[in-house]
Design a protein around this motif. Structure first.
Motif, PDB file in Angstrom:
ATOM      1  N   ASP A  48      12.380  19.578  38.317  1.00 47.29           N
ATOM      2  CA  ASP A  48      13.037  18.819  39.379  1.00 47.29           C
ATOM      3  C   ASP A  48      12.709  19.404  40.748  1.00 47.29           C
ATOM      4  O   ASP A  48      12.480  18.676  41.715  1.00 47.29           O
ATOM      5  CB  ASP A  48      14.552  18.821  39.164  1.00 47.29           C
ATOM      6  N   GLN A  49      12.701  20.726  40.838  1.00 45.42           N
ATOM      7  CA  GLN A  49      12.365  21.362  42.106  1.00 45.42           C
ATOM      8  C   GLN A  49      10.922  21.075  42.513  1.00 45.42           C
ATOM      9  O   GLN A  49      10.634  20.858  43.694  1.00 45.42           O
ATOM     10  CB  GLN A  49      12.598  22.871  42.001  1.00 45.42           C
ATOM     11  N   ALA A  50      10.025  21.073  41.531  1.00 46.18           N
ATOM     12  CA  ALA A  50       8.626  20.748  41.824  1.00 46.18           C
ATOM     13  C   ALA A  50       8.499  19.328  42.349  1.00 46.18           C
ATOM     14  O   ALA A  50       7.753  19.061  43.305  1.00 46.18           O
ATOM     15  CB  ALA A  50       7.772  20.938  40.575  1.00 46.18           C
ATOM     16  N   MET A  51       9.223  18.392  41.726  1.00 41.15           N
ATOM     17  CA  MET A  51       9.174  17.004  42.177  1.00 41.15           C
ATOM     18  C   MET A  51       9.770  16.870  43.572  1.00 41.15           C
ATOM     19  O   MET A  51       9.210  16.193  44.442  1.00 41.15           O
ATOM     20  CB  MET A  51       9.913  16.096  41.191  1.00 41.15           C
ATOM     21  N   ASP A  52      10.921  17.521  43.819  1.00 35.87           N
ATOM     22  CA  ASP A  52      11.526  17.481  45.148  1.00 35.87           C
ATOM     23  C   ASP A  52      10.541  17.953  46.210  1.00 35.87           C
ATOM     24  O   ASP A  52      10.363  17.323  47.255  1.00 35.87           O
ATOM     25  CB  ASP A  52      12.760  18.381  45.195  1.00 35.87           C
ATOM     26  N   GLY A  53       9.881  19.090  45.939  1.00 37.33           N
ATOM     27  CA  GLY A  53       8.960  19.650  46.919  1.00 37.33           C
ATOM     28  C   GLY A  53       7.764  18.764  47.165  1.00 37.33           C
ATOM     29  O   GLY A  53       7.343  18.572  48.314  1.00 37.33           O
ATOM     30  N   ALA A  54       7.200  18.196  46.102  1.00 40.36           N
ATOM     31  CA  ALA A  54       6.031  17.332  46.249  1.00 40.36           C
ATOM     32  C   ALA A  54       6.373  16.055  46.994  1.00 40.36           C
ATOM     33  O   ALA A  54       5.621  15.600  47.865  1.00 40.36           O
ATOM     34  CB  ALA A  54       5.440  17.002  44.873  1.00 40.36           C
ATOM     35  N   VAL A  55       7.527  15.452  46.669  1.00 43.57           N
ATOM     36  CA  VAL A  55       7.947  14.217  47.343  1.00 43.57           C
ATOM     37  C   VAL A  55       8.217  14.485  48.821  1.00 43.57           C
ATOM     38  O   VAL A  55       7.774  13.735  49.701  1.00 43.57           O
ATOM     39  CB  VAL A  55       9.195  13.631  46.652  1.00 43.57           C
ATOM     40  N   ALA A  56       8.937  15.564  49.108  1.00 48.00           N
ATOM     41  CA  ALA A  56       9.237  15.895  50.501  1.00 48.00           C
ATOM     42  C   ALA A  56       7.953  16.114  51.296  1.00 48.00           C
ATOM     43  O   ALA A  56       7.796  15.619  52.417  1.00 48.00           O
ATOM     44  CB  ALA A  56      10.127  17.133  50.568  1.00 48.00           C
ATOM     45  N   ALA A  57       6.998  16.859  50.718  1.00 49.93           N
ATOM     46  CA  ALA A  57       5.737  17.123  51.413  1.00 49.93           C
ATOM     47  C   ALA A  57       4.973  15.833  51.670  1.00 49.93           C
ATOM     48  O   ALA A  57       4.400  15.638  52.749  1.00 49.93           O
ATOM     49  CB  ALA A  57       4.888  18.091  50.596  1.00 49.93           C
ATOM     50  N   ALA A  58       4.960  14.924  50.687  1.00 53.16           N
ATOM     51  CA  ALA A  58       4.225  13.666  50.842  1.00 53.16           C
ATOM     52  C   ALA A  58       4.841  12.795  51.927  1.00 53.16           C
ATOM     53  O   ALA A  58       4.137  12.226  52.769  1.00 53.16           O
ATOM     54  CB  ALA A  58       4.193  12.915  49.519  1.00 53.16           C
ATOM     55  N   VAL A  59       6.167  12.666  51.915  1.00 51.15           N
ATOM     56  CA  VAL A  59       6.841  11.812  52.896  1.00 51.15           C
ATOM     57  C   VAL A  59       6.678  12.379  54.303  1.00 51.15           C
ATOM     58  O   VAL A  59       6.329  11.662  55.251  1.00 51.15           O
ATOM     59  CB  VAL A  59       8.327  11.657  52.536  1.00 51.15           C
ATOM     60  N   ILE A  60       6.928  13.672  54.454  1.00 50.01           N
ATOM     61  CA  ILE A  60       6.813  14.300  55.771  1.00 50.01           C
ATOM     62  C   ILE A  60       5.373  14.244  56.266  1.00 50.01           C
ATOM     63  O   ILE A  60       5.110  13.961  57.437  1.00 50.01           O
ATOM     64  CB  ILE A  60       7.326  15.745  55.705  1.00 50.01           C
ATOM     65  N   LEU A 113       5.299   7.220  43.844  1.00 53.29           N
ATOM     66  CA  LEU A 113       5.165   7.356  42.397  1.00 53.29           C
ATOM     67  C   LEU A 113       4.803   8.807  42.107  1.00 53.29           C
ATOM     68  O   LEU A 113       3.832   9.333  42.670  1.00 53.29           O
ATOM     69  CB  LEU A 113       4.091   6.420  41.860  1.00 53.29           C
ATOM     70  N   TYR A 114       5.589   9.460  41.243  1.00 50.63           N
ATOM     71  CA  TYR A 114       5.366  10.871  40.919  1.00 50.63           C
ATOM     72  C   TYR A 114       4.777  10.982  39.524  1.00 50.63           C
ATOM     73  O   TYR A 114       5.310  10.435  38.560  1.00 50.63           O
ATOM     74  CB  TYR A 114       6.686  11.634  40.994  1.00 50.63           C
ATOM     75  N   ASP A 115       3.651  11.698  39.422  1.00 44.68           N
ATOM     76  CA  ASP A 115       2.959  11.917  38.154  1.00 44.68           C
ATOM     77  C   ASP A 115       3.443  13.248  37.572  1.00 44.68           C
ATOM     78  O   ASP A 115       3.149  14.319  38.114  1.00 44.68           O
ATOM     79  CB  ASP A 115       1.444  11.957  38.405  1.00 44.68           C
ATOM     80  N   THR A 116       4.195  13.194  36.469  1.00 44.75           N
ATOM     81  CA  THR A 116       4.762  14.421  35.912  1.00 44.75           C
ATOM     82  C   THR A 116       3.708  15.321  35.282  1.00 44.75           C
ATOM     83  O   THR A 116       3.916  16.529  35.169  1.00 44.75           O
ATOM     84  CB  THR A 116       5.823  14.082  34.847  1.00 44.75           C
ATOM     85  N   ARG A 117       2.575  14.760  34.876  1.00 47.74           N
ATOM     86  CA  ARG A 117       1.542  15.579  34.243  1.00 47.74           C
ATOM     87  C   ARG A 117       0.805  16.433  35.261  1.00 47.74           C
ATOM     88  O   ARG A 117       0.520  17.601  35.026  1.00 47.74           O
ATOM     89  CB  ARG A 117       0.561  14.704  33.475  1.00 47.74           C
ATOM     90  N   THR A 118       0.478  15.836  36.406  1.00 47.78           N
ATOM     91  CA  THR A 118      -0.267  16.566  37.433  1.00 47.78           C
ATOM     92  C   THR A 118       0.628  17.072  38.555  1.00 47.78           C
ATOM     93  O   THR A 118       0.155  17.775  39.451  1.00 47.78           O
ATOM     94  CB  THR A 118      -1.356  15.668  38.040  1.00 47.78           C
ATOM     95  N   ALA A 119       1.923  16.709  38.512  1.00 47.63           N
ATOM     96  CA  ALA A 119       2.881  17.095  39.561  1.00 47.63           C
ATOM     97  C   ALA A 119       2.406  16.646  40.937  1.00 47.63           C
ATOM     98  O   ALA A 119       2.512  17.382  41.926  1.00 47.63           O
ATOM     99  CB  ALA A 119       3.135  18.596  39.541  1.00 47.63           C
ATOM    100  N   SER A 120       1.869  15.426  41.016  1.00 48.06           N
ATOM    101  CA  SER A 120       1.366  14.902  42.282  1.00 48.06           C
ATOM    102  C   SER A 120       2.069  13.601  42.629  1.00 48.06           C
ATOM    103  O   SER A 120       2.671  12.938  41.778  1.00 48.06           O
ATOM    104  CB  SER A 120      -0.150  14.682  42.210  1.00 48.06           C
ATOM    105  N   VAL A 121       1.992  13.235  43.906  1.00 47.29           N
ATOM    106  CA  VAL A 121       2.716  12.087  44.435  1.00 47.29           C
ATOM    107  C   VAL A 121       1.739  11.133  45.094  1.00 47.29           C
ATOM    108  O   VAL A 121       0.818  11.562  45.805  1.00 47.29           O
ATOM    109  CB  VAL A 121       3.773  12.541  45.469  1.00 47.29           C
ATOM    110  N   SER A 122       1.932   9.822  44.877  1.00 44.24           N
ATOM    111  CA  SER A 122       1.096   8.819  45.535  1.00 44.24           C
ATOM    112  C   SER A 122       1.419   8.753  47.024  1.00 44.24           C
ATOM    113  O   SER A 122       2.422   9.312  47.488  1.00 44.24           O
ATOM    114  CB  SER A 122       1.337   7.449  44.902  1.00 44.24           C
ATOM    115  N   TYR A 123       0.557   8.054  47.780  1.00 45.99           N
ATOM    116  CA  TYR A 123       0.828   7.888  49.208  1.00 45.99           C
ATOM    117  C   TYR A 123       2.121   7.102  49.395  1.00 45.99           C
ATOM    118  O   TYR A 123       2.282   6.012  48.841  1.00 45.99           O
ATOM    119  CB  TYR A 123      -0.334   7.163  49.887  1.00 45.99           C
ATOM    120  N   PRO A 124       3.084   7.616  50.156  1.00 42.87           N
ATOM    121  CA  PRO A 124       4.390   6.954  50.266  1.00 42.87           C
ATOM    122  C   PRO A 124       4.326   5.645  51.049  1.00 42.87           C
ATOM    123  O   PRO A 124       3.581   5.517  52.019  1.00 42.87           O
ATOM    124  CB  PRO A 124       5.246   7.984  51.019  1.00 42.87           C
ATOM    125  N   ALA A 125       5.130   4.687  50.621  1.00 41.09           N
ATOM    126  CA  ALA A 125       5.390   3.489  51.420  1.00 41.09           C
ATOM    127  C   ALA A 125       6.606   3.785  52.275  1.00 41.09           C
ATOM    128  O   ALA A 125       7.688   4.077  51.754  1.00 41.09           O
ATOM    129  CB  ALA A 125       5.646   2.291  50.513  1.00 41.09           C
TER     130      ALA A 125
END
Length: 235
Positions: A48-60, A113-125
């Motif tokens: 969950d922390q990994a997802m939070d960090g990746a999403v926050a970084a992508a949005v910002i 969209l968050y990919d749990t296998r690669t822990a990466s995030v798509s470009y945010p809308a």
């Protein structure tokens, strides 16, 4: 549902180390992909922390690039997660941004969209505004005409080999803090002999300087803007 603790991060066109910027030769738009620093979390909490960090970084990162060299402060207030597939998670939420020395915070919503296998995030809308009441403006007003010219220039750049023109059927404005106006338009993109497609435009206008800080358009019958339905790419 998962809640991200509110944080403020100031961006001046520089992205944190876990955000990768890519500029493909076939696509002049800056693409940002966020990836968690630890792609193999050892527990549910770490995941969950990994997802939070990746999403926050992508949005910002996405927001900072959309406003050029201007200083932008971003606050993420809430995040909701839903399964999109066995591997992917649909992540959406709300936050606020502040531009330059303006004291007002502008609300926005985001979808990734968050990919749990690669822990990466798509470009945010990114969708500016909070659904506040909008005021319709005349289609021949200076603001509506200026927006049309900006979108026409972007369309001509994207579809260089085709004649295309934006035909606006309705335009509205809404307050975005004390300095900015959120300007939206609905209409069609006219491709001459090739027909017309629905078009939607969202822009942020600086009333103090007369500048357009952000102009996005979408073509097609669906939209990723929260008040109109789901998902086509923002240009």
């Amino acid at each position: 549902m998962l809640t991200l603790v509110s944080t403020v991060i100031v961006a001046c066109g520089l992205l944190s180390s876990n955000v990768v910027a890519r500029d493909d030769a076939t696509d002049t738009k800056l693409q940002i992909q966020a990836r968690a620093l630890d792609s193999q979390p050892q527990s549910r909490i770490e995941a969950d922390q990994a997802m939070d960090g990746a999403v926050a970084a992508a949005v910002i990162g996405a927001i900072s690039t959309q406003f050029g060299e201007r200083e932008v402060a971003v606050r993420l207030d809430e995040v909701a997660v839903q399964p999109a597939s066995v591997r992917d998670r649909s992540v959406n939420g709300a936050g606020r941004l502040r531009i330059g020395d303006d004291d007002s915070w502008i609300p926005f919503r985001f979808d990734v969209l968050y990919d749990t296998r690669t822990a990466s995030v798509s470009y945010p809308a990114i969708t500016l505004g909070d659904g506040a009441a909008a005021r319709e403006i005349a289609l021949d007003s200076s603001l509506a005409r200026a927006l049309g010219r900006r979108v026409d220039a972007a369309l001509h750049s994207e579809f260089a080999q085709q004649p295309v023109q934006l035909v606006v059927g309705r335009a509205t404005t809404a307050e975005a803090g004390t300095r900015y106006l959120l300007v939206e338009a609905l209409g069609t993109a006219d491709f001459a002999d090739e027909g017309v497609v629905p078009a939607q435009v969202q822009a942020l206008y600086d009333r103090k300087t007369g500048e357009w800080l952000r102009v996005d358009y979408e073509l097609g019958t669906t939209s990723n803007w929260s008040d109109r339905g789901v998902a086509v790419a923002t240009r």
